[in-house]
Design an enzyme around this catalytic site. Sequence first.
Site, PDB file in Angstrom:
ATOM      1  N   THR A 174       8.225 -18.351 -36.424  1.00  0.00           N
ATOM      2  CA  THR A 174       7.799 -19.287 -37.472  1.00  0.00           C
ATOM      3  C   THR A 174       8.823 -19.315 -38.601  1.00  0.00           C
ATOM      4  O   THR A 174       9.133 -20.370 -39.157  1.00  0.00           O
ATOM      5  CB  THR A 174       6.429 -18.862 -38.023  1.00  0.00           C
ATOM      6  OG1 THR A 174       5.469 -18.918 -36.978  1.00  0.00           O
ATOM      7  CG2 THR A 174       5.990 -19.774 -39.162  1.00  0.00           C
ATOM      8  N   HIS A 216       6.297  -5.030 -41.280  1.00  0.00           N
ATOM      9  CA  HIS A 216       5.938  -5.987 -42.330  1.00  0.00           C
ATOM     10  C   HIS A 216       5.844  -5.274 -43.668  1.00  0.00           C
ATOM     11  O   HIS A 216       5.681  -4.052 -43.707  1.00  0.00           O
ATOM     12  CB  HIS A 216       4.578  -6.648 -42.037  1.00  0.00           C
ATOM     13  CG  HIS A 216       4.546  -7.461 -40.783  1.00  0.00           C
ATOM     14  ND1 HIS A 216       3.584  -7.300 -39.805  1.00  0.00           N
ATOM     15  CD2 HIS A 216       5.363  -8.452 -40.338  1.00  0.00           C
ATOM     16  CE1 HIS A 216       3.802  -8.154 -38.814  1.00  0.00           C
ATOM     17  NE2 HIS A 216       4.881  -8.855 -39.117  1.00  0.00           N
ATOM     18  N   HIS A 251       9.842 -13.364 -29.157  1.00  0.00           N
ATOM     19  CA  HIS A 251      10.881 -13.824 -30.079  1.00  0.00           C
ATOM     20  C   HIS A 251      12.143 -12.976 -29.892  1.00  0.00           C
ATOM     21  O   HIS A 251      12.086 -11.869 -29.355  1.00  0.00           O
ATOM     22  CB  HIS A 251      10.419 -13.690 -31.530  1.00  0.00           C
ATOM     23  CG  HIS A 251       9.189 -14.479 -31.852  1.00  0.00           C
ATOM     24  ND1 HIS A 251       9.048 -15.809 -31.522  1.00  0.00           N
ATOM     25  CD2 HIS A 251       8.048 -14.124 -32.479  1.00  0.00           C
ATOM     26  CE1 HIS A 251       7.873 -16.241 -31.928  1.00  0.00           C
ATOM     27  NE2 HIS A 251       7.232 -15.244 -32.513  1.00  0.00           N
TER      28      HIS A 251
END
Length: 260
Positions: free
Chosen positions: A182, A217, A229
Amino acid sequence: MTKVNTPVGENLWFDGEFLYSLIIDNATYSLFPQDTPFKLPLKRCSVVGNGGILKGSRCGKQIDEADFVIRCNLPPLTSDYSLDVGTKTQLVTVNPSIIDKRFQNLLWSRKSFVESLKVYKSSYVYMPAFSMRHGTEPSLRVYYTLTDFSANQTVLFANPNFLRNVGKFWKNKGVHSKRLSTGLFMVSAALSLCEEVTVYGFWPFQIDLKWNPIRHHYYDDVLPLSGFHSMPEEFLQLWLLHKSGILRMQLGQCNSEEPQ
């Protein structure tokens, strides 16, 4: 997707399922804004990833100083994190899988979903409703939920033609993956919308610049599904854009005298 670029009757091909298309009927057409809702060109834009490198960065103030701030996949913006990531948001993306896992596909958790979005104030909510068939229904549910509750957010649907073209562009540059992240989609969009782009929190490694271990994160250490990804390849391309002056990557702390 807008009424200008997606007329009634168009045969719209999903970018993530190459053999599936959808005829745009009046009901679907009515969900689109008339035209791109942003006043273009946007000036300074921040694209904020969710990498662990943001924790302790003190980049919140710098991020919020941009004219337009893009965030990915409903990240937490509570006071625990605001010093590092800021609070300003003009556009936030939502992966349909988040609606499924976190909000039970909005079958029972509509109010909690609307409440959770209040932190993004009057931002646009950007969803890939026409990428994969299983993502269409939850994306539409988000639209109707926010409408039913008269929420401050406005849903925008990603144009699969744009997503497909961006995917082809980066594949030709050497990013080989099942699907782009994204983040890379949003950096690509920002480069076409904004005069200046600074990206934050794009760092796919388990250590920071000083060799300290960091979480995946800034808010947790949950790893993505493997093989989906190609984050190091994406990072390399962003770094090349940084080195050529097309965008700016912020990798160090933001309270230092010199830009990183």
